[in-house]
Design a protein around this motif. Sequence first.
Motif, PDB file in Angstrom:
ATOM      1  N   GLY A 165      30.459  33.514 -63.819  1.00 54.13           N
ATOM      2  CA  GLY A 165      29.859  34.782 -63.431  1.00 54.13           C
ATOM      3  C   GLY A 165      29.716  35.744 -64.600  1.00 54.13           C
ATOM      4  O   GLY A 165      28.726  36.472 -64.704  1.00 54.13           O
ATOM      5  N   VAL A 166      30.694  35.737 -65.490  1.00 53.94           N
ATOM      6  CA  VAL A 166      30.644  36.634 -66.650  1.00 53.94           C
ATOM      7  C   VAL A 166      29.452  36.252 -67.532  1.00 53.94           C
ATOM      8  O   VAL A 166      28.714  37.115 -68.017  1.00 53.94           O
ATOM      9  CB  VAL A 166      31.965  36.541 -67.443  1.00 53.94           C
ATOM     10  CG1 VAL A 166      31.873  37.330 -68.738  1.00 53.94           C
ATOM     11  CG2 VAL A 166      33.124  37.037 -66.592  1.00 53.94           C
ATOM     12  N   ILE A 167      29.246  34.948 -67.706  1.00 55.13           N
ATOM     13  CA  ILE A 167      28.131  34.494 -68.536  1.00 55.13           C
ATOM     14  C   ILE A 167      26.800  34.834 -67.876  1.00 55.13           C
ATOM     15  O   ILE A 167      25.872  35.317 -68.530  1.00 55.13           O
ATOM     16  CB  ILE A 167      28.264  32.983 -68.808  1.00 55.13           C
ATOM     17  CG1 ILE A 167      29.488  32.774 -69.692  1.00 55.13           C
ATOM     18  CG2 ILE A 167      27.008  32.431 -69.457  1.00 55.13           C
ATOM     19  CD1 ILE A 167      29.728  31.392 -70.140  1.00 55.13           C
ATOM     20  N   VAL A 168      26.719  34.615 -66.573  1.00 53.50           N
ATOM     21  CA  VAL A 168      25.473  34.935 -65.861  1.00 53.50           C
ATOM     22  C   VAL A 168      25.156  36.422 -66.028  1.00 53.50           C
ATOM     23  O   VAL A 168      24.040  36.801 -66.413  1.00 53.50           O
ATOM     24  CB  VAL A 168      25.596  34.564 -64.361  1.00 53.50           C
ATOM     25  CG1 VAL A 168      24.438  35.136 -63.566  1.00 53.50           C
ATOM     26  CG2 VAL A 168      25.643  33.050 -64.201  1.00 53.50           C
ATOM     27  N   ALA A 169      26.145  37.272 -65.767  1.00 48.49           N
ATOM     28  CA  ALA A 169      25.910  38.709 -65.881  1.00 48.49           C
ATOM     29  C   ALA A 169      25.574  39.082 -67.322  1.00 48.49           C
ATOM     30  O   ALA A 169      24.666  39.897 -67.567  1.00 48.49           O
ATOM     31  CB  ALA A 169      27.142  39.470 -65.402  1.00 48.49           C
ATOM     32  N   GLY A 170      26.265  38.469 -68.272  1.00 48.67           N
ATOM     33  CA  GLY A 170      26.007  38.762 -69.683  1.00 48.67           C
ATOM     34  C   GLY A 170      24.577  38.426 -70.065  1.00 48.67           C
ATOM     35  O   GLY A 170      23.891  39.208 -70.732  1.00 48.67           O
ATOM     36  N   ILE A 171      24.097  37.261 -69.627  1.00 48.33           N
ATOM     37  CA  ILE A 171      22.737  36.842 -69.978  1.00 48.33           C
ATOM     38  C   ILE A 171      21.715  37.783 -69.343  1.00 48.33           C
ATOM     39  O   ILE A 171      20.719  38.153 -69.964  1.00 48.33           O
ATOM     40  CB  ILE A 171      22.500  35.374 -69.568  1.00 48.33           C
ATOM     41  CG1 ILE A 171      23.298  34.463 -70.483  1.00 48.33           C
ATOM     42  CG2 ILE A 171      21.015  35.026 -69.634  1.00 48.33           C
ATOM     43  CD1 ILE A 171      23.207  33.003 -70.149  1.00 48.33           C
ATOM     44  N   VAL A 172      21.977  38.196 -68.100  1.00 48.31           N
ATOM     45  CA  VAL A 172      21.030  39.097 -67.436  1.00 48.31           C
ATOM     46  C   VAL A 172      20.939  40.415 -68.202  1.00 48.31           C
ATOM     47  O   VAL A 172      19.834  40.926 -68.474  1.00 48.31           O
ATOM     48  CB  VAL A 172      21.454  39.341 -65.965  1.00 48.31           C
ATOM     49  CG1 VAL A 172      20.643  40.473 -65.366  1.00 48.31           C
ATOM     50  CG2 VAL A 172      21.264  38.068 -65.159  1.00 48.31           C
ATOM     51  N   ILE A 173      22.080  40.953 -68.586  1.00 49.26           N
ATOM     52  CA  ILE A 173      22.055  42.238 -69.303  1.00 49.26           C
ATOM     53  C   ILE A 173      21.391  42.073 -70.662  1.00 49.26           C
ATOM     54  O   ILE A 173      20.562  42.891 -71.079  1.00 49.26           O
ATOM     55  CB  ILE A 173      23.494  42.787 -69.402  1.00 49.26           C
ATOM     56  CG1 ILE A 173      23.936  43.230 -67.999  1.00 49.26           C
ATOM     57  CG2 ILE A 173      23.567  43.958 -70.374  1.00 49.26           C
ATOM     58  CD1 ILE A 173      25.409  43.373 -67.829  1.00 49.26           C
ATOM     59  N   LEU A 174      21.717  40.976 -71.346  1.00 44.96           N
ATOM     60  CA  LEU A 174      21.057  40.679 -72.624  1.00 44.96           C
ATOM     61  C   LEU A 174      19.540  40.608 -72.437  1.00 44.96           C
ATOM     62  O   LEU A 174      18.765  41.153 -73.224  1.00 44.96           O
ATOM     63  CB  LEU A 174      21.581  39.338 -73.162  1.00 44.96           C
ATOM     64  CG  LEU A 174      20.940  38.817 -74.438  1.00 44.96           C
ATOM     65  CD1 LEU A 174      21.441  39.610 -75.632  1.00 44.96           C
ATOM     66  CD2 LEU A 174      21.230  37.330 -74.636  1.00 44.96           C
ATOM     67  N   ALA A 175      19.126  39.948 -71.344  1.00 50.71           N
ATOM     68  CA  ALA A 175      17.691  39.791 -71.085  1.00 50.71           C
ATOM     69  C   ALA A 175      17.023  41.149 -70.931  1.00 50.71           C
ATOM     70  O   ALA A 175      15.929  41.384 -71.462  1.00 50.71           O
ATOM     71  CB  ALA A 175      17.475  38.940 -69.832  1.00 50.71           C
ATOM     72  N   MET A 176      17.672  42.053 -70.215  1.00 50.17           N
ATOM     73  CA  MET A 176      17.066  43.379 -70.001  1.00 50.17           C
ATOM     74  C   MET A 176      16.857  44.089 -71.339  1.00 50.17           C
ATOM     75  O   MET A 176      15.810  44.699 -71.582  1.00 50.17           O
ATOM     76  CB  MET A 176      17.972  44.230 -69.098  1.00 50.17           C
ATOM     77  CG  MET A 176      18.151  43.656 -67.706  1.00 50.17           C
ATOM     78  SD  MET A 176      16.589  43.282 -66.901  1.00 50.17           S
ATOM     79  CE  MET A 176      16.948  41.683 -66.200  1.00 50.17           C
ATOM     80  N   PHE A 177      17.841  43.997 -72.215  1.00 42.87           N
ATOM     81  CA  PHE A 177      17.692  44.623 -73.536  1.00 42.87           C
ATOM     82  C   PHE A 177      16.568  43.961 -74.327  1.00 42.87           C
ATOM     83  O   PHE A 177      15.774  44.629 -74.986  1.00 42.87           O
ATOM     84  CB  PHE A 177      19.008  44.533 -74.315  1.00 42.87           C
ATOM     85  CG  PHE A 177      19.932  45.668 -73.992  1.00 42.87           C
ATOM     86  CD1 PHE A 177      19.695  46.942 -74.506  1.00 42.87           C
ATOM     87  CD2 PHE A 177      21.025  45.476 -73.162  1.00 42.87           C
ATOM     88  CE1 PHE A 177      20.538  47.996 -74.198  1.00 42.87           C
ATOM     89  CE2 PHE A 177      21.868  46.522 -72.841  1.00 42.87           C
ATOM     90  CZ  PHE A 177      21.625  47.785 -73.365  1.00 42.87           C
ATOM     91  N   LEU A 178      16.512  42.624 -74.249  1.00 44.33           N
ATOM     92  CA  LEU A 178      15.476  41.915 -75.010  1.00 44.33           C
ATOM     93  C   LEU A 178      14.082  42.229 -74.473  1.00 44.33           C
ATOM     94  O   LEU A 178      13.133  42.352 -75.242  1.00 44.33           O
ATOM     95  CB  LEU A 178      15.740  40.404 -74.980  1.00 44.33           C
ATOM     96  CG  LEU A 178      16.959  39.956 -75.797  1.00 44.33           C
ATOM     97  CD1 LEU A 178      17.184  38.462 -75.646  1.00 44.33           C
ATOM     98  CD2 LEU A 178      16.780  40.300 -77.272  1.00 44.33           C
ATOM     99  N   PHE A 179      13.946  42.370 -73.145  1.00 44.16           N
ATOM    100  CA  PHE A 179      12.639  42.712 -72.580  1.00 44.16           C
ATOM    101  C   PHE A 179      12.207  44.083 -73.091  1.00 44.16           C
ATOM    102  O   PHE A 179      11.059  44.300 -73.478  1.00 44.16           O
ATOM    103  CB  PHE A 179      12.704  42.739 -71.040  1.00 44.16           C
ATOM    104  CG  PHE A 179      12.815  41.371 -70.432  1.00 44.16           C
ATOM    105  CD1 PHE A 179      12.258  40.269 -71.063  1.00 44.16           C
ATOM    106  CD2 PHE A 179      13.479  41.175 -69.218  1.00 44.16           C
ATOM    107  CE1 PHE A 179      12.353  39.006 -70.499  1.00 44.16           C
ATOM    108  CE2 PHE A 179      13.580  39.917 -68.662  1.00 44.16           C
ATOM    109  CZ  PHE A 179      13.025  38.838 -69.303  1.00 44.16           C
ATOM    110  N   TRP A 180      13.152  45.000 -73.061  1.00 41.93           N
ATOM    111  CA  TRP A 180      12.862  46.351 -73.557  1.00 41.93           C
ATOM    112  C   TRP A 180      12.452  46.271 -75.028  1.00 41.93           C
ATOM    113  O   TRP A 180      11.454  46.856 -75.438  1.00 41.93           O
ATOM    114  CB  TRP A 180      14.105  47.220 -73.355  1.00 41.93           C
ATOM    115  CG  TRP A 180      14.017  48.559 -73.998  1.00 41.93           C
ATOM    116  CD1 TRP A 180      13.292  49.630 -73.540  1.00 41.93           C
ATOM    117  CD2 TRP A 180      14.640  48.977 -75.212  1.00 41.93           C
ATOM    118  NE1 TRP A 180      13.435  50.694 -74.396  1.00 41.93           N
ATOM    119  CE2 TRP A 180      14.266  50.327 -75.426  1.00 41.93           C
ATOM    120  CE3 TRP A 180      15.492  48.350 -76.127  1.00 41.93           C
ATOM    121  CZ2 TRP A 180      14.698  51.049 -76.533  1.00 41.93           C
ATOM    122  CZ3 TRP A 180      15.932  49.070 -77.220  1.00 41.93           C
ATOM    123  CH2 TRP A 180      15.533  50.406 -77.421  1.00 41.93           C
ATOM    124  N   GLY A 181      13.232  45.492 -75.801  1.00 44.59           N
ATOM    125  CA  GLY A 181      12.919  45.332 -77.225  1.00 44.59           C
ATOM    126  C   GLY A 181      11.544  44.714 -77.426  1.00 44.59           C
ATOM    127  O   GLY A 181      10.769  45.141 -78.287  1.00 44.59           O
TER     128      GLY A 181
END
Lengths: 296, 177, 115
Positions: free
Chosen positions: A44-60
């Motif tokens: 779950g920690v990895i799933v949540a981490g990837i989702v949050i990373l994805a949001m930052f990358l989309f913004w970037g």
Amino acid sequence: MFFVGGLSVGIFIFSNTVDRISDFWNSSYMGRYTLMDWLHLPTGVIVAGIVILAMFLFWGAEVVENAVNGTKPDKSKTKYKLIGAASISVLALIVAFIGQPTPLERYQKFFPDKAEQLANREVQIEPPELLSYIANDHVRTVMLDVRDEADYNLFHIKDAKNVSIDELPQLSKELMKMPANTLFVVMSNDEARATEAWKILVGESVDNVYILEGGINNWLATYNIVNEEERLKGTAIAFAPPEPIATAATGTDTLRYEFPAALGDQYPAAEPNPEEYEFEFTPKVKLKTKQPAGGG
Amino acid sequence: MTVTAKKKKPAPYANPYAAGALLGVVLFAAFFLTGSGLGASGALQRYIAAIQDFISPNSVNQNAYLLKYAGGDREPLDNWLVYMSIGIVAGGFVSAWIHGRLSFTTGKGPRISVRTRWLMAFLGGIIMGYGARFARGCTSGQGLSGGTVLSVGSWAFLLAVFAGAYAVAYFFRRLWI
Amino acid sequence: MEHLFVSFPGPFPIQAMYGKIGFYTVTLLIGFGFGYMLEIGGFAKSEKLAAQFYLTDMTVFKVMFSAIVVAMVLVFGAAALGGLDYNRVFVNETYLWPGIVGGLIMGVGFVIGGY
């Protein structure tokens, strides 16, 4: 179309040259190796981490697009993007919060029919059935002896592997990779610990797992027959047959035989000659095959 | 696959996040229903193996790699990936048709001829086909599917694809911009 | 074998339940959905794909990564709730260096070929 043609040629070239690079091509094999195994973090920690990373990358990515194209950010869809980002993040956090089920939870949740089979004694195989599979070349038999090392060293069936219950979740990944015609048999002195091990393996989705009925005690009761020939040859001292201990109660998962020495699989009963015995048993093993999997 | 838009009034493409999310649902459905993800290059591999098996069975029988797919009584096209690939082509075709994007055009940069583009598509295809089999899967099989179920190798692969592409993009800019 | 029919959670042994034809039909439909979604995302248009690497249009990245994120949350959410057995889900086996080298080769081919 030209591209697909090219792809085909590329695949053709690879197919017919791969044997020259097979050393490298088959190197650094790690099997089913997930980010959870690598980072030692809960799923779950990895799933949540990837989702949050994805949001930052989309913004970037949008910042970069605008910078390169010299355009102004398109604000018209910001609301929807935020809603989408928020909902997927919340879902990911919920997934992390619930956590992934443990083997025993999985056993209870996923395999209600297995509990029934256990109660009906459909998964406990008699010693002769195990022996018949050991002798059967078409089926690979993997025996897992979950007793303490001391008992295992005193006596174990030849080729049985000593594993502790704690190792089973990790080991199950190896077991699942074995061919579909592999039979797994867990054993303890009686059945209690073997049943625990069986639940874990079933919970981890390993197919074709069975319990040795009555455990090693029952095996010895069946196959611990004094071989007159060996006794006469003088090997009888080294292979002195284990004696039943009258005091050990049945069903306590303790070894009810006394061994002159910790000879492991050197006792005749560790490797009964299948040809000397009649196979009389109620067959219970039903080998399940696998559905093809994979990707391209 | 070189079938793209430019006629009359093709509908605009969907928002990339929305398309991605829907694609994610399809990917999940694949895992949920069959236990495997998506794949495309695996099917092409099987077509190739089938053709080679038809033309020259001996070369297949002497090739350990191809024997996994064809040769003996193995039927290379009797595989779910093959059917998935038919579905992929049909799905892309139907979508392009519905959205009025179905026409033969060659997508390219303004500075090269159509013929160069075709040649490059062919060349790039060879490299990609080779790379995809080298990596044991294409962007969909290794990247999307393996990435979803958190395979370490798939994430390394995805990073490598982007790294490889960005590393050489500058040198091939004439093809596209 | 009769227990296969009541086996919930997914993934389902479709081939054992409905035979090969059923299994292939399901994969064909999944493939159809896959192709359809790729097309509406603009993946049939090579300029759009190549634009990713000239930073003018990040569609490839957005579509792929949001697909991965959504599918990942759904897969592990279903697994957490007991609807999907992750251990039976195929996870691409890791051959680290061949995967990386193959990925680099593919990336180069992507830029040249445009898909």
